[in-house]
Design an enzyme around this catalytic site. Structure first.
Site, PDB file in Angstrom:
ATOM      1  N   ASP A 189      46.574  13.179  40.478  1.00  0.00           N
ATOM      2  CA  ASP A 189      45.433  13.116  40.580  1.00  0.00           C
ATOM      3  C   ASP A 189      44.336  12.760  39.240  1.00  0.00           C
ATOM      4  O   ASP A 189      45.422  12.893  38.289  1.00  0.00           O
ATOM      5  CB  ASP A 189      44.830  13.676  41.107  1.00  0.00           C
ATOM      6  CG  ASP A 189      43.232  13.926  41.584  1.00  0.00           C
ATOM      7  OD1 ASP A 189      42.406  13.406  41.840  1.00  0.00           O
ATOM      8  OD2 ASP A 189      42.397  15.721  41.172  1.00  0.00           O
TER       9      ASP A 189
ATOM     10  N   ASP B 126      40.249  13.581  38.853  1.00  0.00           N
ATOM     11  CA  ASP B 126      39.758  14.619  37.975  1.00  0.00           C
ATOM     12  C   ASP B 126      40.446  15.875  38.308  1.00  0.00           C
ATOM     13  O   ASP B 126      39.856  16.595  39.997  1.00  0.00           O
ATOM     14  CB  ASP B 126      38.348  14.626  39.328  1.00  0.00           C
ATOM     15  CG  ASP B 126      37.416  12.983  38.006  1.00  0.00           C
ATOM     16  OD1 ASP B 126      37.725  12.843  36.652  1.00  0.00           O
ATOM     17  OD2 ASP B 126      36.803  12.046  39.030  1.00  0.00           O
TER      18      ASP B 126
HETATM   19 MG   LIG Z   1      40.747  16.293  41.550  1.00  0.00          MG
END
Ligand SMILES: [Mg+2]
Length: 203
Positions: free
Chosen positions: A9, A11
């Site tokens: 992932d 962020d």
């Molecule tokens: Mg995230």
């Protein structure tokens, strides 16, 4: 040949969580992450970023902004020997999307569409410096993220899902149901240590 892949992932996992991040000036890489990614590369893992970017669907920023930020992120990581092999983003949202972006797509995590696409493109030889015909070694691949949608996307693709305590991770851990993730670590460095040991011990 089957390749070990770490799906990541963005962020709250690689960079500090900033709501609807799209400006490179606001990008802050989480301390310890470049070292952890470099170690994964040394261990022979491919690194593939898979990020939901509903800010595009909502009209807060454009795909070009997202692509520019992703390129900037990857240049920064590459300078530390921690470059990503491939980057995918989902620009859709099923209800909040505007125009073409309002779609019940198959790429928005927890759906595994971006991971599947990576596997297809790996096989087609679309990864830089990797010949066509390679597959994802699911038994030795992992999805790392700060939300349950990340770990569940990993499960939906048939790999381990590791929840990290960065970003929203601590809250997500409290809200999680049994089986939402396979392991939890406060930092990516700790997660990589666990992966390294697990791969070495063959468990
Ligand atoms: Mg995230």
């Amino acid at each position: 040949m089957a390749r070990k892949v770490i799906f990541l992932d963005r962020d709250g996992t690689i960079n500090e969580e900033v709501r609807y991040l799209h400006r490179s000036e606001e990008l802050r890489i989480i301390p310890g992450v470049p070292e952890a990614l470099r170690r994964l590369r040394e261990l022979g893992f491919l690194l593939v970023l898979v990020t939901n970017q509903a800010g595009i669907a909502r009209g807060y920023y454009a795909e070009a902004d997202c692509e520019r930020l992703n390129a900037y992120l990857n240049e920064t990581l590459r300078r530390e020997g921690a470059g990503l092999d491939r980057v995918y983003y989902c620009p859709h949202h099923p209800e909040k999307g505007i125009g073409v972006y309002r779609r019940d797509c198959d790429c928005r995590k927890p759906k595994p569409g971006m991971l599947r696409r990576a596997a297809e493109e790996l096989q087609l030889g679309r990864f830089e410096n990797i010949p066509a015909g390679e597959t994802v070694d699911r038994a030795h691949s992992y999805m790392l993220g700060d939300k349950r949608i990340d770990t569940i996307a990993g499960h939906n693709f048939g790999i381990q899902g590791i929840l990290l305590g960065s970003g929203y991770g601590r809250t997500e851990r409290e809200l999680a149901a049994p089986g939402d993730y396979d392991a939890y670590f406060e930092s990516m460095g700790e997660a990589v240590g666990w992966i390294e040991k697990r791969e070495r011990d063959g468990s």
